[in-house]
Write an enzyme that holds these catalytic residues in place. Structure first.
Site, PDB file in Angstrom:
ATOM      1  N   GLU A  81       1.284   9.042  17.146  1.00  0.00           N
ATOM      2  CA  GLU A  81       1.761   8.296  18.315  1.00  0.00           C
ATOM      3  C   GLU A  81       2.464   9.174  19.345  1.00  0.00           C
ATOM      4  OE1 GLU A  81       4.089   5.218  16.479  1.00  0.00           O
ATOM      5  OE2 GLU A  81       2.367   3.890  16.258  1.00  0.00           O
ATOM      6  N   GLU A 112      -1.797  14.180  -5.196  1.00  0.00           N
ATOM      7  CA  GLU A 112      -0.362  14.391  -5.011  1.00  0.00           C
ATOM      8  C   GLU A 112       0.255  15.183  -6.159  1.00  0.00           C
ATOM      9  OE1 GLU A 112       2.314  10.828  -6.501  1.00  0.00           O
ATOM     10  OE2 GLU A 112       0.855  10.112  -5.029  1.00  0.00           O
TER      11      GLU A 112
END
Length: 271
Positions: A81, A112
């Site tokens: 953004e 992960e």
């Protein structure tokens, strides 16, 4: 020192399936009310981070978010953004998630748990000492994130973390730990809830403060926003009308010609 796994501890509520919808909503809201005070406690550490990142960015540095699961997605959300909001390049703030872009929508098994993969992913960006790496992990023990910040710090790169457990392994591996202790989740261990909310708030604070200090905001206006839709063109037109006193047609024409509110202001005030 063993970290206290508050994020995995038992919910303060029980028999959730027997609650009414109103009881569920009010209880979730009551837990969410605990997030803001926890975030407020982290402001001194966020301040230290922002001040140091501003200096590095002024010299060409970048900000990297490294996370897995919800934490990784929140980092990517915040990073994605920044270009449209502040008109900067897409490589100024970069979000990375264990398992790559496919993991944004679907979990990538075991990614992960790979302690070397995070640093490998960072190296693809030719990371340097001017850059900053922020590891995000509610638990504070995600191997992908810990490996990334540990290796980055070994190479003289500024490191920080956002976590929701105190005294975690992740916090011990960074220069600036940010620990938002929001307490047990409403659904035990569901860190997409309070922990995720606190992380989003903190990431918003980091990047918004950075962009303001880098001169990407004038007054309280996003004068460098990208004109990607009609709503933003209308908003930009109004900013120019307010700032320069021009009529709507003139303001819109200048905005489309120059490409941003800031460029219009610079051109017109330079006459």
């Amino acid at each position: 020192m063993t970290s206290e796994s508050i994020t995995e501890s038992e919910s303060l509520y029980n028999d959730l399936e027997n609650m009414s919808v109103r009881q569920l909503l009010e209880s979730i809201h009551e837990e969410d009310r605990k997030v803001l005070p926890a975030v407020q406690q982290t402001i001194p550490q966020i301040e230290k981070l922002v001040e140091q990142v501003v200096e590095r960015m002024q010299q060409g540095g970048r900000l990297f978010y490294v996370g897995a699961g919800t934490s990784g997605r929140l980092g990517i959300l915040d990073a994605s953004e920044i270009p449209p909001t502040f008109g900067v390049d897409s490589d100024l703030v970069i979000g990375m998630i264990a398992g790559g872009d496919q993991a944004i929508r679907k979990a990538v098994e075991a990614a992960e748990d790979n302690v070397e993969l995070g640093w490998q992913d960072l190296q693809a960006y030719q990371i340097s000492k001017l850059d900053t790496v922020v590891g995000i992990a509610a638990s504070g023990r995600t191997p992908y994130v810990i490996g990334a910040v540990r290796r980055a710090r070994e190479h003289g790169i500024l490191t920080a973390c956002v976590t929701n457990n105190p005294n975690s392994e992740l916090a011990r591996q960074v220069d600036l730990p940010i620990e938002a202790i929001v307490g047990p989740e409403f659904v035990s261990g569901s860190t997409r809830m309070k922990s995720g909310t606190s992380q989003k708030l903190i990431l918003n604070m980091i990047t918004t403060s950075l962009m303001i200090k880098l001169g990407k905001v004038k007054g309280n206006k996003m004068v460098n926003m990208q004109l990607t839709n009609q709503k933003l063109i209308v908003r930009g037109t109004r900013m120019i009308m307010d700032e320069l006193g021009y009529d709507e047609g003139t303001a819109r024409q200048l905005l489309l010609m120059h490409g941003s509110v800031n460029k219009v202001l610079e051109a017109e005030k330079g006459k």
